[in-house]
Design a protein around this motif. Sequence first.
Motif, PDB file in Angstrom:
ATOM      1  N   GLU A 105       0.834  -1.216  -0.012  1.00  0.00           N
ATOM      2  CA  GLU A 105       0.030   0.065   0.180  1.00  0.00           C
ATOM      3  C   GLU A 105       0.719   1.148   0.067  1.00  0.00           C
ATOM      4  O   GLU A 105       0.499   2.254  -0.509  1.00  0.00           O
ATOM      5  CB  GLU A 105      -0.829   0.020   1.341  1.00  0.00           C
ATOM      6  CG  GLU A 105      -2.082   1.369   1.187  1.00  0.00           C
ATOM      7  CD  GLU A 105      -3.205   0.621  -0.073  1.00  0.00           C
ATOM      8  OE1 GLU A 105      -3.452   1.926  -0.377  1.00  0.00           O
ATOM      9  OE2 GLU A 105      -3.323  -0.222  -0.556  1.00  0.00           O
ATOM     10  N   ASP A 106       1.800   1.135   0.841  1.00  0.00           N
ATOM     11  CA  ASP A 106       2.751   2.379   0.805  1.00  0.00           C
ATOM     12  C   ASP A 106       3.489   2.569  -0.688  1.00  0.00           C
ATOM     13  O   ASP A 106       3.707   3.878  -1.178  1.00  0.00           O
ATOM     14  CB  ASP A 106       4.194   2.069   1.849  1.00  0.00           C
ATOM     15  CG  ASP A 106       3.540   2.187   3.212  1.00  0.00           C
ATOM     16  OD1 ASP A 106       2.614   2.927   3.295  1.00  0.00           O
ATOM     17  OD2 ASP A 106       4.345   1.747   4.167  1.00  0.00           O
ATOM     18  N   LEU A 107       3.866   1.438  -1.187  1.00  0.00           N
ATOM     19  CA  LEU A 107       4.396   1.636  -2.749  1.00  0.00           C
ATOM     20  C   LEU A 107       3.226   2.176  -3.586  1.00  0.00           C
ATOM     21  O   LEU A 107       3.633   3.112  -4.435  1.00  0.00           O
ATOM     22  CB  LEU A 107       4.998   0.453  -3.033  1.00  0.00           C
ATOM     23  CG  LEU A 107       5.443   0.260  -4.664  1.00  0.00           C
ATOM     24  CD1 LEU A 107       6.484   1.172  -4.849  1.00  0.00           C
ATOM     25  CD2 LEU A 107       5.890  -1.195  -4.939  1.00  0.00           C
ATOM     26  N   LYS A 108       2.050   1.681  -3.432  1.00  0.00           N
ATOM     27  CA  LYS A 108       0.976   2.098  -4.272  1.00  0.00           C
ATOM     28  C   LYS A 108       0.585   3.557  -4.114  1.00  0.00           C
ATOM     29  O   LYS A 108       0.742   4.280  -5.068  1.00  0.00           O
ATOM     30  CB  LYS A 108      -0.238   1.294  -3.950  1.00  0.00           C
ATOM     31  CG  LYS A 108      -1.508   1.601  -5.058  1.00  0.00           C
ATOM     32  CD  LYS A 108      -2.716   0.840  -4.580  1.00  0.00           C
ATOM     33  CE  LYS A 108      -3.935   1.384  -5.101  1.00  0.00           C
ATOM     34  NZ  LYS A 108      -5.100   0.433  -4.950  1.00  0.00           N
ATOM     35  N   SER A 109       0.903   3.919  -2.786  1.00  0.00           N
ATOM     36  CA  SER A 109       0.629   5.371  -2.639  1.00  0.00           C
ATOM     37  C   SER A 109       1.696   6.208  -3.241  1.00  0.00           C
ATOM     38  O   SER A 109       1.333   7.409  -3.819  1.00  0.00           O
ATOM     39  CB  SER A 109       0.718   5.784  -1.246  1.00  0.00           C
ATOM     40  OG  SER A 109       0.417   6.887  -0.849  1.00  0.00           O
ATOM     41  N   ASN A 110       2.985   5.867  -3.216  1.00  0.00           N
ATOM     42  CA  ASN A 110       3.905   6.838  -3.710  1.00  0.00           C
ATOM     43  C   ASN A 110       3.817   6.597  -5.457  1.00  0.00           C
ATOM     44  O   ASN A 110       4.392   7.544  -6.021  1.00  0.00           O
ATOM     45  CB  ASN A 110       5.504   6.111  -3.472  1.00  0.00           C
ATOM     46  CG  ASN A 110       6.481   7.171  -3.320  1.00  0.00           C
ATOM     47  OD1 ASN A 110       5.935   8.335  -2.935  1.00  0.00           O
ATOM     48  ND2 ASN A 110       7.458   6.893  -3.991  1.00  0.00           N
ATOM     49  N   ILE A 111       3.486   5.380  -5.964  1.00  0.00           N
ATOM     50  CA  ILE A 111       3.231   5.644  -7.351  1.00  0.00           C
ATOM     51  C   ILE A 111       2.343   6.371  -7.723  1.00  0.00           C
ATOM     52  O   ILE A 111       2.440   7.205  -8.920  1.00  0.00           O
ATOM     53  CB  ILE A 111       3.114   4.012  -7.987  1.00  0.00           C
ATOM     54  CG1 ILE A 111       4.105   2.897  -7.734  1.00  0.00           C
ATOM     55  CG2 ILE A 111       2.539   4.103  -9.328  1.00  0.00           C
ATOM     56  CD1 ILE A 111       3.672   1.649  -7.954  1.00  0.00           C
ATOM     57  N   GLU A 112       1.074   6.144  -6.978  1.00  0.00           N
ATOM     58  CA  GLU A 112      -0.007   7.257  -7.495  1.00  0.00           C
ATOM     59  C   GLU A 112       0.345   8.823  -7.123  1.00  0.00           C
ATOM     60  O   GLU A 112       0.383   9.716  -8.158  1.00  0.00           O
ATOM     61  CB  GLU A 112      -1.013   7.168  -6.443  1.00  0.00           C
ATOM     62  CG  GLU A 112      -2.230   7.708  -6.764  1.00  0.00           C
ATOM     63  CD  GLU A 112      -3.460   7.404  -5.836  1.00  0.00           C
ATOM     64  OE1 GLU A 112      -4.634   7.755  -6.194  1.00  0.00           O
ATOM     65  OE2 GLU A 112      -3.294   6.879  -4.717  1.00  0.00           O
ATOM     66  N   ARG A 113       1.266   9.117  -6.242  1.00  0.00           N
ATOM     67  CA  ARG A 113       1.767  10.563  -5.912  1.00  0.00           C
ATOM     68  C   ARG A 113       2.637  11.042  -7.405  1.00  0.00           C
ATOM     69  O   ARG A 113       2.695  11.947  -7.743  1.00  0.00           O
ATOM     70  CB  ARG A 113       2.659  10.460  -4.788  1.00  0.00           C
ATOM     71  CG  ARG A 113       3.319  11.819  -4.452  1.00  0.00           C
ATOM     72  CD  ARG A 113       3.916  12.258  -3.304  1.00  0.00           C
ATOM     73  NE  ARG A 113       5.171  11.286  -3.090  1.00  0.00           N
ATOM     74  CZ  ARG A 113       6.024  11.356  -2.128  1.00  0.00           C
ATOM     75  NH1 ARG A 113       5.754  12.512  -1.363  1.00  0.00           N
ATOM     76  NH2 ARG A 113       7.013  10.723  -2.353  1.00  0.00           N
ATOM     77  N   ALA A 114       3.624   9.960  -7.767  1.00  0.00           N
ATOM     78  CA  ALA A 114       4.276  10.173  -8.759  1.00  0.00           C
ATOM     79  C   ALA A 114       3.445  10.293 -10.162  1.00  0.00           C
ATOM     80  O   ALA A 114       3.716  11.442 -10.905  1.00  0.00           O
ATOM     81  CB  ALA A 114       5.316   8.990  -9.243  1.00  0.00           C
ATOM     82  N   ILE A 115       2.460   9.771 -10.239  1.00  0.00           N
ATOM     83  CA  ILE A 115       1.731   9.780 -11.540  1.00  0.00           C
ATOM     84  C   ILE A 115       0.887  11.208 -11.551  1.00  0.00           C
ATOM     85  O   ILE A 115       0.783  11.985 -12.516  1.00  0.00           O
ATOM     86  CB  ILE A 115       0.705   8.784 -11.482  1.00  0.00           C
ATOM     87  CG1 ILE A 115       1.312   7.250 -11.984  1.00  0.00           C
ATOM     88  CG2 ILE A 115      -0.741   9.183 -12.647  1.00  0.00           C
ATOM     89  CD1 ILE A 115       0.431   6.016 -11.816  1.00  0.00           C
ATOM     90  N   ASN A 116       0.593  11.697 -10.311  1.00  0.00           N
ATOM     91  CA  ASN A 116      -0.234  12.943 -10.426  1.00  0.00           C
ATOM     92  C   ASN A 116       0.556  14.413  -9.905  1.00  0.00           C
ATOM     93  O   ASN A 116       0.100  15.223  -9.752  1.00  0.00           O
ATOM     94  CB  ASN A 116      -1.190  12.522  -9.273  1.00  0.00           C
ATOM     95  CG  ASN A 116      -2.260  11.802  -9.500  1.00  0.00           C
ATOM     96  OD1 ASN A 116      -2.797  11.822 -10.908  1.00  0.00           O
ATOM     97  ND2 ASN A 116      -2.805  10.763  -8.537  1.00  0.00           N
ATOM     98  N   SER A 117       1.597  13.945 -10.052  1.00  0.00           N
ATOM     99  CA  SER A 117       2.704  15.104  -9.501  1.00  0.00           C
ATOM    100  C   SER A 117       3.482  15.644 -10.796  1.00  0.00           C
ATOM    101  O   SER A 117       3.589  15.156 -11.809  1.00  0.00           O
ATOM    102  CB  SER A 117       3.839  14.570  -8.711  1.00  0.00           C
ATOM    103  OG  SER A 117       4.856  15.643  -8.368  1.00  0.00           O
ATOM    104  N   ASP A 118       3.739  17.148 -10.600  1.00  0.00           N
ATOM    105  CA  ASP A 118       4.450  17.816 -11.539  1.00  0.00           C
ATOM    106  C   ASP A 118       5.885  17.888 -11.604  1.00  0.00           C
ATOM    107  O   ASP A 118       6.695  18.356 -12.351  1.00  0.00           O
ATOM    108  CB  ASP A 118       3.923  19.355 -11.712  1.00  0.00           C
ATOM    109  CG  ASP A 118       2.467  19.562 -11.999  1.00  0.00           C
ATOM    110  OD1 ASP A 118       2.030  18.854 -12.938  1.00  0.00           O
ATOM    111  OD2 ASP A 118       1.766  20.604 -11.405  1.00  0.00           O
ATOM    112  N   ILE A 119       6.348  17.289 -10.377  1.00  0.00           N
ATOM    113  CA  ILE A 119       7.791  17.134  -9.855  1.00  0.00           C
ATOM    114  C   ILE A 119       8.546  15.818  -9.749  1.00  0.00           C
ATOM    115  O   ILE A 119       9.368  15.651  -9.238  1.00  0.00           O
ATOM    116  CB  ILE A 119       8.155  18.215  -8.754  1.00  0.00           C
ATOM    117  CG1 ILE A 119       7.629  17.725  -7.674  1.00  0.00           C
ATOM    118  CG2 ILE A 119       7.712  19.882  -9.082  1.00  0.00           C
ATOM    119  CD1 ILE A 119       8.148  18.279  -6.235  1.00  0.00           C
TER     120      ILE A 119
END
Length: 284
Positions: A34-48
């Motif tokens: 779940e931690d990994l999934k959250s970080n992948i999601e953050r990367a997909i939705n981030s501008d940086i």
Amino acid sequence: MIKEVKEINEVLDFAWNICQDNKKSSYPKYKTKEDLKSNIERAINSDIRKIIACYKNNELKGVCIYFWINEDKYSQTEALLIEDDYDIVADEFMDYIGDELKEYDFFIGVTAYNEKAIQYLENRKMECIESSIVTLLYKKNYKPHHIKTSISLLDFNEFDEYAKFHDKYAGNMYWDSKHIKKDFDIFDIYIYKENGIIKGSIFVRKIKKQNQKEVVGLFLDDDVRKKNIESDLISEMLKDAYKEYSGIDSVLYFIEEKDEDELKAVIDCGFEIQDRYKCYKCIL
């Protein structure tokens, strides 16, 4: 072929399987899927941030998550996970990122047991800037110690005085005094003084999402190294971290391999060795 990832499920299972293999994993470590999934999601939705995947013959071979800070020309991996053909896949990642972030400082963290990654990074003449023992303390294992010297929590009004001491030891780190001052609210900084002069410090970053604190650095002047000051700095920091209802569950601490006194001090407080970590740097 390098592809920018837009769907979590495209890479989640692949990345999680490699994360669990210490001989293939990178840093930071992910405790749960779940931690990994959250970080992948953050990367997909981030501008940086960005997550990219490498395919060979339509088969997924590697996943890389990275972020960048434009004003500092700084970039760093948050995952570099490669199944096989390490050199080929890593070269494709590096070429892609290098085209995007030309002349940025680029940092890659891996477990010291990932021999293929280390061999690749050293063959590319990347500089190993950190080689550490990773320790972790859970609240249930905390062993309070008597503090023999006066340790104080730094007030923001004292920061300019502290900055000179800090940059003497951490001027080449990302978290130099300029960046700490900008994000002062996420740090706790403890100092030791003799005759009104700062001679030692420990600075700790709060990670609210994980109910965790991370020790970013402990620094001592040479003339106080044999006075057990590191033990008092660590103990004062832990006493505050684990105050009743503080909400902090664990403290993460990367200790340089050569710092035997520092390692002994944290083991005495209940820390346990979790892993060994290496960080490499290059200019893209």
